[in-house]
Design a protein around this motif. Structure first.
Motif, mmCIF file in Angstrom:
data_model
loop_
_atom_site.group_PDB
_atom_site.id
_atom_site.type_symbol
_atom_site.label_atom_id
_atom_site.label_comp_id
_atom_site.label_asym_id
_atom_site.label_seq_id
_atom_site.Cartn_x
_atom_site.Cartn_y
_atom_site.Cartn_z
ATOM 1 N N ASP A 43 0.642 -1.174 0.051
ATOM 2 C CA ASP A 43 0.100 0.102 0.236
ATOM 3 C C ASP A 43 0.839 1.176 0.086
ATOM 4 N N GLY A 44 2.365 1.112 -0.220
ATOM 5 C CA GLY A 44 2.942 2.275 -0.055
ATOM 6 C C GLY A 44 3.153 3.187 1.136
ATOM 7 N N LYS A 45 2.597 2.579 2.346
ATOM 8 C CA LYS A 45 2.873 3.052 3.556
ATOM 9 C C LYS A 45 3.981 2.409 4.436
ATOM 10 N N GLU A 46 4.391 3.193 5.377
ATOM 11 C CA GLU A 46 5.771 2.816 6.041
ATOM 12 C C GLU A 46 5.333 1.906 7.292
ATOM 13 N N TYR A 47 6.215 0.776 7.265
ATOM 14 C CA TYR A 47 6.012 -0.217 8.302
ATOM 15 C C TYR A 47 7.672 -0.534 8.925
ATOM 16 N N MET A 56 8.998 -0.085 2.914
ATOM 17 C CA MET A 56 7.436 0.492 2.464
ATOM 18 C C MET A 56 7.400 -0.704 1.031
ATOM 19 N N HIS A 67 12.883 2.140 3.377
ATOM 20 C CA HIS A 67 12.513 3.356 2.846
ATOM 21 C C HIS A 67 12.993 4.450 4.049
ATOM 22 N N ASN A 72 14.383 8.862 10.069
ATOM 23 C CA ASN A 72 13.830 7.372 10.538
ATOM 24 C C ASN A 72 14.866 6.298 10.623
#
Length: 334
Positions: A43-47, A56, A67, A72
């Motif tokens: 989903d292109g979100k950061e984890y 990502m 990413h 970060n």
């Protein structure tokens, strides 16, 4: 010969029924840590993974990737790495599914292969970013040695635990040490910082009775003798930008290799069937006479379906013909 027998004949320098990719004869078992760290939504979100690295998975991309930003990254100051690094525990994983997977594999027919990604070099730049890591290897070697000591200890502990739980045949260890042009680090730096710890990891694999297969689809030619000294049994991902024939000569048959077929060259549009087949034949003709060689695309497959079908068809037919017409000589045996 069945699949296992055939690839082990090549590995042992004996006569196979055909030449092909060793990976066709393995069954991968799930790495609990890899599942926890890499199975994220596309989903292109950061984890964050278990080491704190932000990842990502962009829609349409082949997989998740780090990413990293200055804000970060886990290790922002290499001189204070001990205050910033949190090493994940391996005690909380459920190994029952792993055991069930192994129990379902016919080990007379296939090799059980444990996927062990993010080697000590890759983990170092996952924690601080590639640029910061490369600078630190050159300017802060003592700190990097201490950091990698901790990462290597974690790897060794985990490998021994996996062996205890399900005893794979192969540890498929990932650590890309270079690009298509060169190594990331000067060989002298690699030998000083990476090599001693990698030798310990290799020793742990062998002490547990497993084969050490190292994935690095990059230039490794400057350190191939070191790879033999470390105890790498199989180098998987050998790209033809290396002088493979010369590597076979200087390693004297002590390093089995998988690769040699130029995947990007044949995995393109507007290529003819004969051009694909010619590249497969070139690799077999050039590298298989050196012994202990498994012809394949270093990353395993062509992503274009038509190209992939032709690639596999030629590998199957020509690999068998070559084996029949070129019997293995005794000096290739190990």
């Amino acid at each position: 010969m069945n699949l296992r027998e055939n690839v082990m004949a090549i590995y042992n320098g004996e006569q196979p029924d055909y030449y092909g990719d060793l990976m066709a004869a393995v069954e991968f078992i799930t790495d609990p840590q890899f599942l926890k760290d890499s199975i994220i939504p596309q989903d292109g979100k950061e984890y964050k993974d278990s080491w704190g690295t932000v990842k990502m998975f962009l829609p349409g991309s082949p997989g998740p990737h780090p990413h990293l930003t200055p804000e970060n990254i886990v290790i922002k100051d290499i001189e204070k790495w001990q205050e910033q690094l949190i090493v994940p525990s391996i005690e909380d994983f459920d190994y029952s599914e792993l055991k069930q997977q192994v129990d379902a594999i016919n080990r007379d027919e296939k090799l059980v292969c444990f996927f062990c990604p993010a080697g000590i070099f890759e983990r170092s730049h996952f924690l601080m970013g590639v640029e910061n890591a490369l600078i630190s290897y050159l300017e802060y070697p003592d700190e990097m040695k201490a950091l990698l000591r901790v990462i290597a200890d974690h790897k060794i502990e985990y490998i021994k635990r996996i062996a205890k739980e399900c005893q794979p045949d192969i540890i498929f260890y990932h650590d890309d040490w270079g690009t298509k042009q060169n190594l990331f680090l000067p060989p002298s730096v690699w030998r000083e910082i990476i090599k001693p710890l990698q030798k310990e990891i290799s020793d742990a694999i062998h002490e547990c009775g497993m084969i050490y297969m190292h994935h690095a689809d990059c230039i490794c030619q400057p350190i191939v003798k070191d790879m033999v000294e470390i105890g790498v049994d199989i180098w998987q991902g050998v790209i033809p930008q290396n002088d493979i024939v010369e590597i076979q000569r200087i390693t004297e048959g002590k390093l089995a290799m998988i690769g040699g077929i130029d995947g990007p060259k044949i995995d393109i549009e507007n290529i003819t069937e004969e051009e694909i087949r010619a590249e497969v034949r070139r690799a077999i003709d050039t590298y298989c006479p050196g012994g202990r060689f498994f012809p394949s695309i270093p990353n395993g497959v062509c992503f274009r379906e038509w190209n992939n079908e032709i690639y596999f068809d030629e590998l199957k037919s020509y690999g068998k013909m070559f084996a029949e017409e070129h019997p293995v000589k005794m000096q290739n045996q190990v």
